[in-house]
Design a protein around this motif. Structure first.
Motif, PDB file in Angstrom:
ATOM      1  N   MET A  37      79.996 -23.920  20.753  1.00 20.65           N
ATOM      2  CA  MET A  37      79.426 -23.492  19.482  1.00 20.65           C
ATOM      3  C   MET A  37      78.029 -24.071  19.290  1.00 20.65           C
ATOM      4  SD  MET A  37      81.759 -21.642  17.980  1.00 20.65           S
ATOM      5  CE  MET A  37      83.545 -21.356  18.010  1.00 20.65           C
ATOM      6  N   ILE A  38      77.179 -23.301  18.611  1.00 18.21           N
ATOM      7  CA  ILE A  38      75.876 -23.796  18.185  1.00 18.21           C
ATOM      8  C   ILE A  38      75.903 -23.903  16.656  1.00 18.21           C
ATOM      9  CG2 ILE A  38      73.416 -23.278  17.961  1.00 18.21           C
ATOM     10  CD1 ILE A  38      73.523 -21.926  20.652  1.00 18.21           C
ATOM     11  N   THR A  39      75.506 -25.050  16.131  1.00 18.01           N
ATOM     12  CA  THR A  39      75.371 -25.247  14.685  1.00 18.01           C
ATOM     13  C   THR A  39      73.987 -25.788  14.385  1.00 18.01           C
ATOM     14  OG1 THR A  39      76.246 -27.494  14.777  1.00 18.01           O
ATOM     15  CG2 THR A  39      77.837 -25.709  14.416  1.00 18.01           C
ATOM     16  N   ALA A  40      73.565 -25.669  13.149  1.00 18.42           N
ATOM     17  CA  ALA A  40      72.263 -26.173  12.734  1.00 18.42           C
ATOM     18  C   ALA A  40      72.366 -26.772  11.329  1.00 18.42           C
ATOM     19  CB  ALA A  40      71.227 -25.061  12.745  1.00 18.42           C
ATOM     20  N   ALA A  41      71.490 -27.720  11.067  1.00 12.45           N
ATOM     21  CA  ALA A  41      71.415 -28.324   9.735  1.00 12.45           C
ATOM     22  C   ALA A  41      69.989 -28.768   9.480  1.00 12.45           C
ATOM     23  CB  ALA A  41      72.362 -29.502   9.618  1.00 12.45           C
ATOM     24  N   GLY A  42      69.513 -28.608   8.264  1.00 15.51           N
ATOM     25  CA  GLY A  42      68.197 -29.072   7.917  1.00 15.51           C
ATOM     26  C   GLY A  42      68.165 -30.578   7.725  1.00 15.51           C
ATOM     27  N   THR A  43      67.027 -31.204   7.995  1.00 15.49           N
ATOM     28  CA  THR A  43      66.901 -32.649   7.833  1.00 15.49           C
ATOM     29  C   THR A  43      65.570 -32.968   7.140  1.00 15.49           C
ATOM     30  OG1 THR A  43      65.831 -32.954   9.985  1.00 15.49           O
ATOM     31  CG2 THR A  43      68.236 -33.096   9.944  1.00 15.49           C
ATOM     32  N   ASN A  44      65.572 -34.070   6.438  1.00 17.66           N
ATOM     33  CA  ASN A  44      64.321 -34.631   5.920  1.00 17.66           C
ATOM     34  C   ASN A  44      64.493 -36.140   5.818  1.00 17.66           C
ATOM     35  OD1 ASN A  44      65.760 -35.148   3.571  1.00 17.66           O
ATOM     36  ND2 ASN A  44      64.905 -33.374   2.461  1.00 17.66           N
ATOM     37  N   THR A  45      63.568 -36.792   5.155  1.00 17.63           N
ATOM     38  CA  THR A  45      63.646 -38.265   5.088  1.00 17.63           C
ATOM     39  C   THR A  45      64.841 -38.751   4.297  1.00 17.63           C
ATOM     40  OG1 THR A  45      62.164 -38.216   3.165  1.00 17.63           O
ATOM     41  CG2 THR A  45      61.155 -38.535   5.345  1.00 17.63           C
TER      42      THR A  45
END
Length: 207
Positions: free
Chosen positions: A14-22
């Protein structure tokens, strides 16, 4: 947006994604299923004769079935031809009269590509043929002549001419050979001139 490279050992997943910041990582996306089609496994040992003769036909070569292979690609030495079994793990090969030594290779194939190659070195022997005749106008065949094939001064094979005066040595490897011949046949039916010419021929003084 990403670009992905898949190694030869990659598997489905599976491929998953999530946004990130500080501050951290956001919510993970829904899983995206990826199916990785597998390359064929490594080709096994090629079974079949490693030494053949020019003009030999019906020679069988094969390997065990390759994991995940849907077909097979074979390569052959110059002058060798597959006569049956193309794209399978078992082939029948004919070697032409001018066939040369070389390698037989095979690899399993499928829609994703080729597996690892297996190689068998093939040594193709050639034939040495000739004819002995009386040195007369009719070129009468000289039968029952003992013909000796020599390499580096050593006898390696011998034969006798047939009723047509012909001799044949099969399956020899490239080298510089010499041939000697002798006969105990009587001179009956041969005139004096022929007898002298034949004697000079066997003495190496005349062809």
């Amino acid at each position: 947006s990403i670009q992905v490279s898949y190694s030869t050992s990659a598997v489905s997943g599976m491929i998953t994604a999530a946004g990130t910041n500080t501050c951290g990582t956001g919510t993970v996306s829904s899983s995206f299923p990826v199916t990785v089609n597998v390359l064929p496994g490594a080709a096994g040992i090629i079974t079949g004769p490693a030494m053949v003769q020019q003009g030999q036909s019906g020679v069988a070569y094969s390997i065990a079935a390759v994991l995940n292979a849907t077909g097979y690609t074979w390569t052959l030495p110059v002058g060798a031809t597959i006569v049956s079994g193309t794209n399978t793990n078992s082939i029948i090969v004919n070697f032409a009269a001018n066939a040369q030594s070389g390698n037989i290779t095979v690899t399993g194939t499928n829609g994703c590509g080729n597996g690892s190659v297996s190689t068998l070195a093939i040594s193709v022997g050639f034939n040495i043929n000739g004819t002995y005749t009386y040195n007369n106008t009719a070129n009468t065949p000289l039968d029952y002549v003992k013909v000796v094939l020599m390499l580096n001064g050593n006898s390696i094979d011998s034969t006798t001419t047939n009723l047509s005066g012909q001799y044949h040595f099969a399956g020899k490897q490239p080298a510089i050979y010499t041939i000697s011949a002798s006969t105990s046949k009587p001179w009956s039916g041969v005139n004096g001139t022929d007898a002298i010419k034949i004697q000079r021929h066997f003495a190496g003084l005349e062809i």
